[in-house]
Design a protein around this motif. Structure first.
Motif, PDB file in Angstrom:
ATOM      1  N   LYS A 216     110.187  42.078  34.372  1.00  0.00           N
ATOM      2  CA  LYS A 216     110.801  42.431  35.753  1.00  0.00           C
ATOM      3  C   LYS A 216     112.342  42.364  35.648  1.00  0.00           C
ATOM      4  O   LYS A 216     113.023  43.364  36.285  1.00  0.00           O
ATOM      5  CB  LYS A 216     110.190  41.402  37.033  1.00  0.00           C
ATOM      6  CG  LYS A 216     108.869  41.791  37.318  1.00  0.00           C
ATOM      7  CD  LYS A 216     108.472  40.640  38.327  1.00  0.00           C
ATOM      8  CE  LYS A 216     106.960  40.932  38.522  1.00  0.00           C
ATOM      9  NZ  LYS A 216     106.379  39.721  39.535  1.00  0.00           N
TER      10      LYS A 216
ATOM     11  N   LYS B  88     104.040  38.873  25.334  1.00  0.00           N
ATOM     12  CA  LYS B  88     103.020  37.676  25.037  1.00  0.00           C
ATOM     13  C   LYS B  88     102.748  37.297  23.878  1.00  0.00           C
ATOM     14  O   LYS B  88     102.786  36.152  23.617  1.00  0.00           O
ATOM     15  CB  LYS B  88     101.868  37.768  25.891  1.00  0.00           C
ATOM     16  CG  LYS B  88     102.259  37.798  27.424  1.00  0.00           C
ATOM     17  CD  LYS B  88     100.911  37.860  28.340  1.00  0.00           C
ATOM     18  CE  LYS B  88     101.154  38.119  29.766  1.00  0.00           C
ATOM     19  NZ  LYS B  88      99.814  38.179  30.586  1.00  0.00           N
TER      20      LYS B  88
ATOM     21  N   LEU C 284     103.624  28.214  29.875  1.00  0.00           N
ATOM     22  CA  LEU C 284     103.877  28.939  30.871  1.00  0.00           C
ATOM     23  C   LEU C 284     104.201  30.512  30.812  1.00  0.00           C
ATOM     24  O   LEU C 284     104.927  31.178  31.332  1.00  0.00           O
ATOM     25  CB  LEU C 284     104.676  28.586  31.915  1.00  0.00           C
ATOM     26  CG  LEU C 284     104.720  27.251  32.488  1.00  0.00           C
ATOM     27  CD1 LEU C 284     105.682  26.527  33.394  1.00  0.00           C
ATOM     28  CD2 LEU C 284     103.362  27.082  33.410  1.00  0.00           C
TER      29      LEU C 284
ATOM     30  N   ASN D 264     102.717  33.290  30.545  1.00  0.00           N
ATOM     31  CA  ASN D 264     102.141  34.444  31.039  1.00  0.00           C
ATOM     32  C   ASN D 264     103.166  34.780  32.238  1.00  0.00           C
ATOM     33  O   ASN D 264     103.517  35.955  32.393  1.00  0.00           O
ATOM     34  CB  ASN D 264     101.031  34.285  31.781  1.00  0.00           C
ATOM     35  CG  ASN D 264      99.656  34.262  30.727  1.00  0.00           C
ATOM     36  OD1 ASN D 264      99.597  35.214  29.946  1.00  0.00           O
ATOM     37  ND2 ASN D 264      98.831  33.258  30.647  1.00  0.00           N
ATOM     38  N   SER D 265     103.483  33.782  33.000  1.00  0.00           N
ATOM     39  CA  SER D 265     104.449  33.974  34.281  1.00  0.00           C
ATOM     40  C   SER D 265     105.728  34.120  33.712  1.00  0.00           C
ATOM     41  O   SER D 265     106.545  35.123  34.113  1.00  0.00           O
ATOM     42  CB  SER D 265     104.372  32.711  35.043  1.00  0.00           C
ATOM     43  OG  SER D 265     105.044  31.726  34.559  1.00  0.00           O
ATOM     44  N   LYS D 266     106.081  33.645  32.536  1.00  0.00           N
ATOM     45  CA  LYS D 266     107.393  34.074  31.978  1.00  0.00           C
ATOM     46  C   LYS D 266     107.617  35.411  31.323  1.00  0.00           C
ATOM     47  O   LYS D 266     108.595  36.113  31.619  1.00  0.00           O
ATOM     48  CB  LYS D 266     107.844  32.915  30.940  1.00  0.00           C
ATOM     49  CG  LYS D 266     108.199  31.576  31.296  1.00  0.00           C
ATOM     50  CD  LYS D 266     108.403  30.685  30.155  1.00  0.00           C
ATOM     51  CE  LYS D 266     108.399  29.034  30.633  1.00  0.00           C
ATOM     52  NZ  LYS D 266     108.677  28.085  29.549  1.00  0.00           N
TER      53      LYS D 266
ATOM     54  N   GLU E  90     106.057  37.851  32.676  1.00  0.00           N
ATOM     55  CA  GLU E  90     106.079  38.735  33.658  1.00  0.00           C
ATOM     56  C   GLU E  90     107.500  38.742  34.325  1.00  0.00           C
ATOM     57  O   GLU E  90     107.900  39.930  34.649  1.00  0.00           O
ATOM     58  CB  GLU E  90     105.105  38.390  34.765  1.00  0.00           C
ATOM     59  CG  GLU E  90     103.795  38.312  34.393  1.00  0.00           C
ATOM     60  CD  GLU E  90     103.165  39.855  34.755  1.00  0.00           C
ATOM     61  OE1 GLU E  90     103.704  40.727  35.026  1.00  0.00           O
ATOM     62  OE2 GLU E  90     101.777  39.851  34.303  1.00  0.00           O
ATOM     63  N   ASN E  91     107.994  37.895  34.460  1.00  0.00           N
ATOM     64  CA  ASN E  91     109.554  37.451  35.049  1.00  0.00           C
ATOM     65  C   ASN E  91     110.410  38.180  34.091  1.00  0.00           C
ATOM     66  O   ASN E  91     111.418  38.876  34.514  1.00  0.00           O
ATOM     67  CB  ASN E  91     109.786  36.116  35.126  1.00  0.00           C
ATOM     68  CG  ASN E  91     109.562  35.428  36.439  1.00  0.00           C
ATOM     69  OD1 ASN E  91     109.006  36.282  37.087  1.00  0.00           O
ATOM     70  ND2 ASN E  91     109.006  34.218  36.361  1.00  0.00           N
TER      71      ASN E  91
ATOM     72  N   GLY F  71     113.008  34.715  38.336  1.00  0.00           N
ATOM     73  CA  GLY F  71     112.936  33.877  37.431  1.00  0.00           C
ATOM     74  C   GLY F  71     114.153  32.915  37.313  1.00  0.00           C
ATOM     75  O   GLY F  71     114.396  31.985  36.831  1.00  0.00           O
TER      76      GLY F  71
END
Length: 211
Positions: free
Chosen positions: A91, A73, A81, A83-85, A87-88, A116
């Protein structure tokens, strides 16, 4: 719009942009995948600024995992976005390391199984990283296809299917980039630059401008 017009349109786009490519900076399929995942609702310029800091430090799935979510991060927090990027991407890196020996898979099914990654992103990777004749329909391609009538459709899947059916085979590999760049710099959403467009006389748009 007929086959002869479409052929001439792509001949002119090819002549004006002989070697089209993405404006995202990348050197490996994983770097491209990372950049495309970060590019949703973000500009290529913004993504390139972030990856210019990230890639010298971490440009493999394992290196990204070693950063961890919070470490990642710090490099991408200037992107929307993030934060979600982050995480994806973490993963996705787990899957690449555990299931694909750290390599980006070369099939649509395996790409779309990554967090994603949807059809559009998979098409970008298959086309740009691996040279497959796929067409990823983004907002620019959707607009250009409908406005010019090259491949009108009510949704991105319909436009993609029509482009794959109507774009002559010799142009299919580069059609994705020609249409994106044409939409980004000439056939813009609010004020298309029809007066300086290389395909203006072939385009079937009714409300042409003089720009």
């Amino acid at each position: 719009m007929n086959a002869q017009k479409r052929y001439e349109i792509f001949c002119r786009l090819r002549d004006s942009m002989p070697e089209p490519t993405t404006e995202l900076n990348w050197h490996t399929p994983f770097e491209l995948l990372t950049a495309v995942l970060l590019s949703a609702q973000a500009t290529d310029v913004g993504v390139n600024k972030a990856t210019a800091r990230l890639f010298p430090v971490a440009n493999t799935p394992q290196a990204i995992l070693d950063l961890g979510v919070e470490g990642l991060k710090e490099y991408i927090k200037t992107i929307g976005l993030y934060n979600s990027k982050a995480e994806n991407l973490i993963k996705t890196c787990h899957i690449l390391v555990e299931q694909h020996d750290g390599q980006v898979p070369r099939t649509r099914r395996e790409l779309e199984a990554l967090p994603g990654v949807g059809r559009k992103t998979a098409n970008v990777i298959l086309n740009t990283a691996f040279g497959e004749p796929t067409i990823a329909v983004d907002t620019h391609i959707f607009r250009v296809s409908n406005r010019t009538r090259i491949a009108p459709g009510k949704n991105v899947v319909e436009v993609e299917e029509k482009l794959m059916r109507h774009v002559p085979r010799e142009f299919r590999k580069d059609a994705h980039h020609w249409l994106i760049l044409h939409g980004r710099y000439t056939c813009m959403a609010r004020k298309p630059r029809c007066g300086s467009c290389v395909i203006e006389d072939l385009c079937e748009y009714q409300d042409k401008t003089e720009l």
